[in-house]
Write a protein that holds these residues in place. Structure first.
Motif, PDB file in Angstrom:
ATOM      1  N   ALA A  81       0.830  -1.200   0.000  1.00 32.21           N
ATOM      2  CA  ALA A  81       0.000   0.000   0.000  1.00 32.21           C
ATOM      3  C   ALA A  81       0.866   1.252   0.000  1.00 32.21           C
ATOM      4  N   TYR A  82       1.965   1.206   0.728  1.00 22.60           N
ATOM      5  CA  TYR A  82       2.874   2.359   0.768  1.00 22.60           C
ATOM      6  C   TYR A  82       3.488   2.608  -0.608  1.00 22.60           C
ATOM      7  N   VAL A  83       3.850   1.545  -1.311  1.00 26.11           N
ATOM      8  CA  VAL A  83       4.398   1.682  -2.663  1.00 26.11           C
ATOM      9  C   VAL A  83       3.365   2.308  -3.594  1.00 26.11           C
ATOM     10  N   ALA A  84       2.105   1.938  -3.445  1.00 30.36           N
ATOM     11  CA  ALA A  84       1.052   2.538  -4.262  1.00 30.36           C
ATOM     12  C   ALA A  84       0.983   4.041  -4.028  1.00 30.36           C
ATOM     13  N   THR A  85       1.113   4.446  -2.769  1.00 31.28           N
ATOM     14  CA  THR A  85       1.117   5.872  -2.439  1.00 31.28           C
ATOM     15  C   THR A  85       2.318   6.578  -3.061  1.00 31.28           C
ATOM     16  N   LEU A  86       3.484   5.923  -3.003  1.00 33.56           N
ATOM     17  CA  LEU A  86       4.683   6.509  -3.602  1.00 33.56           C
ATOM     18  C   LEU A  86       4.510   6.679  -5.106  1.00 33.56           C
ATOM     19  N   ASN A  87       3.925   5.694  -5.758  1.00 36.36           N
ATOM     20  CA  ASN A  87       3.706   5.801  -7.207  1.00 36.36           C
ATOM     21  C   ASN A  87       2.783   6.971  -7.542  1.00 36.36           C
ATOM     22  N   GLU A  88       1.775   7.193  -6.705  1.00 37.98           N
ATOM     23  CA  GLU A  88       0.879   8.330  -6.921  1.00 37.98           C
ATOM     24  C   GLU A  88       1.645   9.649  -6.800  1.00 37.98           C
ATOM     25  N   GLN A  89       2.536   9.722  -5.801  1.00 33.84           N
ATOM     26  CA  GLN A  89       3.315  10.945  -5.616  1.00 33.84           C
ATOM     27  C   GLN A  89       4.320  11.138  -6.746  1.00 33.84           C
ATOM     28  N   LEU A  90       4.938  10.060  -7.201  1.00 36.33           N
ATOM     29  CA  LEU A  90       5.889  10.144  -8.302  1.00 36.33           C
ATOM     30  C   LEU A  90       5.202  10.623  -9.577  1.00 36.33           C
ATOM     31  N   GLU A  91       4.002  10.095  -9.807  1.00 30.72           N
ATOM     32  CA  GLU A  91       3.254  10.509 -10.991  1.00 30.72           C
ATOM     33  C   GLU A  91       2.818  11.966 -10.874  1.00 30.72           C
ATOM     34  N   SER A  92       2.335  12.350  -9.680  1.00 30.99           N
ATOM     35  CA  SER A  92       1.884  13.723  -9.460  1.00 30.99           C
ATOM     36  C   SER A  92       3.019  14.723  -9.650  1.00 30.99           C
ATOM     37  N   ASN A  93       4.228  14.302  -9.276  1.00 32.00           N
ATOM     38  CA  ASN A  93       5.396  15.186  -9.387  1.00 32.00           C
ATOM     39  C   ASN A  93       6.125  15.018 -10.712  1.00 32.00           C
ATOM     40  N   GLN A  94       5.474  14.297 -11.655  1.00 29.91           N
ATOM     41  CA  GLN A  94       5.990  14.125 -13.016  1.00 29.91           C
ATOM     42  C   GLN A  94       7.391  13.495 -13.045  1.00 29.91           C
ATOM     43  N   SER A  95       7.599  12.556 -12.133  1.00 28.37           N
ATOM     44  CA  SER A  95       8.863  11.821 -12.111  1.00 28.37           C
ATOM     45  C   SER A  95       8.820  10.686 -13.125  1.00 28.37           C
ATOM     46  N   SER A  96       9.963  10.308 -13.644  1.00 21.85           N
ATOM     47  CA  SER A  96      10.046   9.193 -14.590  1.00 21.85           C
ATOM     48  C   SER A  96      10.115   7.842 -13.872  1.00 21.85           C
ATOM     49  N   ILE A  97      10.289   7.866 -12.540  1.00 22.66           N
ATOM     50  CA  ILE A  97      10.413   6.628 -11.771  1.00 22.66           C
ATOM     51  C   ILE A  97       9.033   6.048 -11.465  1.00 22.66           C
ATOM     52  N   ARG A  98       8.920   4.725 -11.604  1.00 20.56           N
ATOM     53  CA  ARG A  98       7.754   3.990 -11.127  1.00 20.56           C
ATOM     54  C   ARG A  98       8.260   2.764 -10.372  1.00 20.56           C
ATOM     55  N   LEU A  99       7.517   2.370  -9.355  1.00 20.55           N
ATOM     56  CA  LEU A  99       7.906   1.243  -8.519  1.00 20.55           C
ATOM     57  C   LEU A  99       7.019   0.039  -8.800  1.00 20.55           C
ATOM     58  N   LYS A 100       7.647  -1.104  -9.045  1.00 20.10           N
ATOM     59  CA  LYS A 100       6.922  -2.348  -9.294  1.00 20.10           C
ATOM     60  C   LYS A 100       7.011  -3.230  -8.055  1.00 20.10           C
ATOM     61  N   PRO A 101       5.879  -3.445  -7.349  1.00 15.15           N
ATOM     62  CA  PRO A 101       5.926  -4.307  -6.163  1.00 15.15           C
ATOM     63  C   PRO A 101       6.307  -5.742  -6.533  1.00 15.15           C
ATOM     64  N   VAL A 102       7.197  -6.310  -5.762  1.00 11.79           N
ATOM     65  CA  VAL A 102       7.592  -7.714  -5.915  1.00 11.79           C
ATOM     66  C   VAL A 102       7.322  -8.404  -4.587  1.00 11.79           C
ATOM     67  N   TYR A 103       6.477  -9.424  -4.609  1.00 10.17           N
ATOM     68  CA  TYR A 103       6.105 -10.116  -3.380  1.00 10.17           C
ATOM     69  C   TYR A 103       7.234 -11.033  -2.919  1.00 10.17           C
ATOM     70  N   THR A 104       7.517 -10.968  -1.621  1.00  8.87           N
ATOM     71  CA  THR A 104       8.542 -11.821  -1.026  1.00  8.87           C
ATOM     72  C   THR A 104       7.973 -12.477   0.225  1.00  8.87           C
ATOM     73  N   LYS A 105       8.704 -13.410   0.774  1.00  7.24           N
ATOM     74  CA  LYS A 105       8.214 -14.139   1.943  1.00  7.24           C
ATOM     75  C   LYS A 105       8.065 -13.210   3.150  1.00  7.24           C
ATOM     76  N   ASN A 106       9.060 -12.360   3.377  1.00  2.00           N
ATOM     77  CA  ASN A 106       9.035 -11.412   4.496  1.00  2.00           C
ATOM     78  C   ASN A 106      10.218 -10.452   4.356  1.00  2.00           C
ATOM     79  N   SER A 107      10.460  -9.652   5.378  1.00  2.00           N
ATOM     80  CA  SER A 107      11.549  -8.668   5.311  1.00  2.00           C
ATOM     81  C   SER A 107      12.901  -9.337   5.131  1.00  2.00           C
ATOM     82  N   GLY A 108      13.120 -10.461   5.816  1.00  2.42           N
ATOM     83  CA  GLY A 108      14.393 -11.161   5.671  1.00  2.42           C
ATOM     84  C   GLY A 108      14.627 -11.599   4.236  1.00  2.42           C
ATOM     85  N   ALA A 109      13.587 -12.132   3.589  1.00  2.00           N
ATOM     86  CA  ALA A 109      13.708 -12.545   2.190  1.00  2.00           C
ATOM     87  C   ALA A 109      13.959 -11.339   1.295  1.00  2.00           C
TER      88      ALA A 109
END
Length: 350
Positions: free
Chosen positions: A38-66
């Motif tokens: 959900a946080y990444v989705a918010t970041l993507n909205e801000q990046l788009e709003s600020n006309q940044s060329s960066i977009r973040l693609k969520p990648v699912y992992t087992k947990n923080s350690g993974a």
């Protein structure tokens, strides 16, 4: 059967995935539906709003350690993690340490093999993005009065990151004797609260931001109490892990609590591969993590100072270090000397 794969990890490997004119970066977010996603989705909205060329693609992992291990072996560009994962994710072990990913590795489970040598840290801090807090929740009619009663209770762990189980192990092992409580009852926050309501659990350990939207809604509809951790236990935890600190939840945060709650805070970090370019990291901070233009000057400064405040000793990525320095915040730079090409051994499971 396992196949040993030798990966040549080159500087050009970390250029992100191309998506027309966008610089798409792969970021580990734990399991589907997590707060990190959900946080990444918010970041993507801000990046788009600020006309940044960066977009973040969520990648699912087992947990923080993974997420840490996949990032360290350059299978990810970025990861959102519980800071406490940094102390254990890369520890030398004789057994395989599993890490799961999706995307181009959809049908494989990757295991990093530690051979007893020191494992090199190929990642650095981008920012401290927010704090997660342990809420110890019981129903108002519960017979549980103090933390020691939890040892004989039915505990449910509600978290968006299964690494929180390791934190619970810390909590119950700090008083020098091994706990005998079952820590395998792990689920998401919604289900944990529902189990508490239906008396299928006596106590719920909820790991979320303060205030937790889900817990706030639940506490408005159901009478609950919260418990404080003993001060000595928090001190022991903080001395055992630099990412732990004491947190006060004020009495008016949730309905009918009545008293201030003393508990444990854990930082959530954005970390990046050391191969990610400096200007990319700086852009992510400027127009993503710290890109909310609706904040007042004072609010922006508070967010800036929080982003540059991390309890862990993993230094900041060079691009982040430059960004914070330009904005008047002193952070510790990472001290990494790496060759352009590095070989690591990974096992792939068919």
């Amino acid at each position: 059967m396992k196949k040993l794969l030798t990966l040549l990890l080159c500087a050009w490997f970390l250029t992100g995935c191309s998506d027309e004119d966008k610089n798409v970066l792969r970021v580990g977010v734990g399991e589907p539906g997590s707060g990190y996603e959900a946080y990444v989705a918010t970041l993507n909205e801000q990046l788009e709003s600020n006309q940044s060329s960066i977009r973040l693609k969520p990648v699912y992992t087992k947990n923080s350690g993974a997420s840490v291990r996949l990032l360290n072996y350059v299978l990810l560009d970025l990861s959102l993690i519980e800071g406490s994962a940094l102390d254990t994710a890369l520890k030398n072990e004789t057994d395989e340490t599993s890490a799961e990913s999706i995307g181009r590795f959809t049908d494989k489970s990757y295991n990093i093999l530690n051979d007893g040598d020191e494992v090199k840290e190929n990642f650095a801090t981008v920012a401290s993005v927010y704090d997660k807090t342990l809420h110890i929740v019981i129903m108002d009619d519960s017979l549980i009065d103090e933390v020691t009663d939890i040892y004989s209770s039915n505990l449910i762990i509600g978290s968006d990151d299964s690494y929180s189980k390791h934190i619970c192990e810390h909590v119950f092992n700090t008083n020098s004797k091994k706990h005998d409580i079952n820590l395998d009852n792990f689920t998401d926050i919604d289900n944990a609260l529902e189990m508490l309501k239906e008396k299928k659990a006596d106590v719920a350990f909820i790991f979320d931001r303060v205030p937790s939207d889900k817990l706030l809604k639940f506490s408005k509809e159901n009478k609950v109490r919260m418990m404080s951790l003993p001060r000595t236990k928090i001190q022991e935890l903080a001395s055992s892990d630099s990412c732990f600190s004491q947190r006060e939840i004020s009495a008016d945060t949730y309905p009918d609590i009545g008293i201030d709650i003393r508990t444990l805070d854990m930082e959530v970090l954005m970390v990046a591969s050391i191969y990610l370019e400096n200007n990319t990291v700086s852009e992510l901070l400027k127009n993503g993590i710290l890109g909310n233009k609706a904040l007042s000057k004072d609010e922006s400064q508070r967010e800036l100072r929080h982003a540059g405040k991390t309890l862990h000793n993993i230094g900041f990525h060079e691009g982040a270090h430059e960004f914070f320095k330009e904005n008047g915040v002193d952070v510790k730079a990472t001290n990494v000397v790496e060759s352009i090409i590095k070989m690591n051994l990974i096992a792939g499971q068919d």
